[in-house]
Design a protein around this motif. Structure first.
Motif, PDB file in Angstrom:
ATOM      1  N   PRO A  23       0.804  -1.224   0.000  1.00  0.00           N
ATOM      2  CA  PRO A  23       0.000   0.000   0.000  1.00  0.00           C
ATOM      3  C   PRO A  23       0.841   1.281   0.000  1.00  0.00           C
ATOM      4  O   PRO A  23       0.307   2.354   0.170  1.00  0.00           O
ATOM      5  N   TRP A  24       2.159   1.173  -0.188  1.00  0.00           N
ATOM      6  CA  TRP A  24       3.017   2.357  -0.285  1.00  0.00           C
ATOM      7  C   TRP A  24       3.860   2.238  -1.545  1.00  0.00           C
ATOM      8  O   TRP A  24       4.103   1.149  -2.054  1.00  0.00           O
TER       9      TRP A  24
ATOM     10  N   ASP B  85      -5.814   9.455   8.370  1.00  0.00           N
ATOM     11  CA  ASP B  85      -5.977   8.462   9.437  1.00  0.00           C
ATOM     12  C   ASP B  85      -4.648   7.729   9.610  1.00  0.00           C
ATOM     13  O   ASP B  85      -4.097   7.231   8.633  1.00  0.00           O
ATOM     14  N   PRO B  86      -4.110   7.650  10.827  1.00  0.00           N
ATOM     15  CA  PRO B  86      -2.812   6.991  11.000  1.00  0.00           C
ATOM     16  C   PRO B  86      -2.851   5.482  10.770  1.00  0.00           C
ATOM     17  O   PRO B  86      -1.847   4.874  10.442  1.00  0.00           O
ATOM     18  N   GLY B  87      -4.010   4.851  10.921  1.00  0.00           N
ATOM     19  CA  GLY B  87      -4.189   3.429  10.618  1.00  0.00           C
ATOM     20  C   GLY B  87      -3.102   2.541  11.183  1.00  0.00           C
ATOM     21  O   GLY B  87      -2.702   2.648  12.339  1.00  0.00           O
ATOM     22  N   ARG B  88      -2.606   1.636  10.342  1.00  0.00           N
ATOM     23  CA  ARG B  88      -1.577   0.672  10.757  1.00  0.00           C
ATOM     24  C   ARG B  88      -0.288   1.350  11.186  1.00  0.00           C
ATOM     25  O   ARG B  88       0.417   0.874  12.068  1.00  0.00           O
ATOM     26  N   PHE B  89       0.044   2.480  10.548  1.00  0.00           N
ATOM     27  CA  PHE B  89       1.251   3.211  10.938  1.00  0.00           C
ATOM     28  C   PHE B  89       1.131   3.679  12.387  1.00  0.00           C
ATOM     29  O   PHE B  89       2.081   3.565  13.154  1.00  0.00           O
ATOM     30  N   GLY B  90      -0.020   4.183  12.777  1.00  0.00           N
ATOM     31  CA  GLY B  90      -0.234   4.619  14.156  1.00  0.00           C
ATOM     32  C   GLY B  90      -0.112   3.472  15.144  1.00  0.00           C
ATOM     33  O   GLY B  90       0.442   3.623  16.229  1.00  0.00           O
TER      34      GLY B  90
ATOM     35  N   ALA C   7       5.029  -0.537   8.029  1.00  0.00           N
ATOM     36  CA  ALA C   7       3.800   0.241   7.868  1.00  0.00           C
ATOM     37  C   ALA C   7       4.186   1.633   7.389  1.00  0.00           C
ATOM     38  O   ALA C   7       5.267   2.130   7.707  1.00  0.00           O
ATOM     39  N   ALA C   8       3.310   2.231   6.619  1.00  0.00           N
ATOM     40  CA  ALA C   8       3.547   3.580   6.105  1.00  0.00           C
ATOM     41  C   ALA C   8       2.198   4.252   5.910  1.00  0.00           C
ATOM     42  O   ALA C   8       1.161   3.592   5.829  1.00  0.00           O
ATOM     43  N   VAL C   9       2.244   5.583   5.851  1.00  0.00           N
ATOM     44  CA  VAL C   9       1.014   6.328   5.629  1.00  0.00           C
ATOM     45  C   VAL C   9       1.337   7.561   4.786  1.00  0.00           C
ATOM     46  O   VAL C   9       2.402   8.160   4.936  1.00  0.00           O
ATOM     47  N   GLU C  10       0.408   7.884   3.907  1.00  0.00           N
ATOM     48  CA  GLU C  10       0.581   9.063   3.058  1.00  0.00           C
ATOM     49  C   GLU C  10       0.096  10.296   3.802  1.00  0.00           C
ATOM     50  O   GLU C  10      -0.971  10.297   4.414  1.00  0.00           O
ATOM     51  N   LEU C  11       0.886  11.361   3.723  1.00  0.00           N
ATOM     52  CA  LEU C  11       0.531  12.626   4.352  1.00  0.00           C
ATOM     53  C   LEU C  11      -0.349  13.440   3.416  1.00  0.00           C
ATOM     54  O   LEU C  11      -0.437  13.165   2.219  1.00  0.00           O
ATOM     55  N   ALA C  12      -0.972  14.460   3.950  1.00  0.00           N
ATOM     56  CA  ALA C  12      -1.871  15.311   3.164  1.00  0.00           C
ATOM     57  C   ALA C  12      -1.146  15.981   2.005  1.00  0.00           C
ATOM     58  O   ALA C  12      -1.755  16.258   0.974  1.00  0.00           O
TER      59      ALA C  12
END
Length: 192
Positions: free
Chosen positions: A7-8, A113-118, A32-37
């Protein structure tokens, strides 16, 4: 057979690997990773969190042609004091440990949403704490002594810090001496 896509983006994993090789000489896998705004990404591995760097960096493709790369800086989990999620503002605040008496370094991550990264952030920060003890200095207030080490390296050196309770200031007579004595006592108790 079709392989599932992470997912990244691949560029994020490459940037994490480059930053990891630079910092430790080894390779780290993104858990885990998350996309920022703003379209950038942050990531977490077993050993560290990769946060936005102050200045962008560049990398090269396989043919040596320069190409932009996500600007990331590696922060070991033992260097993260805490994090909190502000759901109203959609901001994840990540606070890094600093020398005693200086303000905590804060990184604000604007995201949906921080999701799995959070979840990874919470789990790895908690896993970095090996000792936490509250020691009274006065009848009602004290100091929290914390020993941390990187959870990916069980034999890593323990780093220590302490946090004074509200109402105690380092310039008050005897406070620093008592806090340093509390730190020595906790270290001696655990033989670290």
């Amino acid at each position: 057979m079709r392989l599932l896509r992470r997912p990244w983006p691949r560029e994020l994993a490459e940037a994490v690997n480059a930053a990891s090789r630079h910092a430790t000489g080894g390779k780290e896998e993104v858990l885990a990773a998350v996309e920022l705004a703003d379209g950038n990404w942050v990531a977490g591995t077993r050993a560290a969190v990769y946060l936005p760097a102050e200045a962008p960096t560049s990398a090269s493709d396989a043919s040596g042609v320069p190409m932009p790369a996500p600007a990331l800086r590696r922060v070991g989990w033992e260097k993260i004091e805490r994090a909190n999620w502000d759901a109203e503002a959609s901001v994840l605040h990540v606070y890094e440990t600093t020398d005693f008496g200086t303000p905590l370094g804060a990184t604000e991550l604007k995201l949906e949403d921080p999701g799995r990264f959070g979840q990874l952030l919470r789990e790895r920060v908690d896993a970095s704490i090996i000792i936490q003890r509250h020691v009274l200095i006065t009848a009602k207030r004290g100091v929290r002594v914390v020993g941390r080490r990187n959870p990916a390296t069980p034999d890593a050196e323990v780093t220590w810090n302490f946090v004074l309770d509200k109402g105690l200031e380092p310039d008050q007579p005897g406070v620093m001496d008592a806090a340093e004595a509390a730190l020595r006592d906790v270290r001696d108790e655990f033989g670290i």
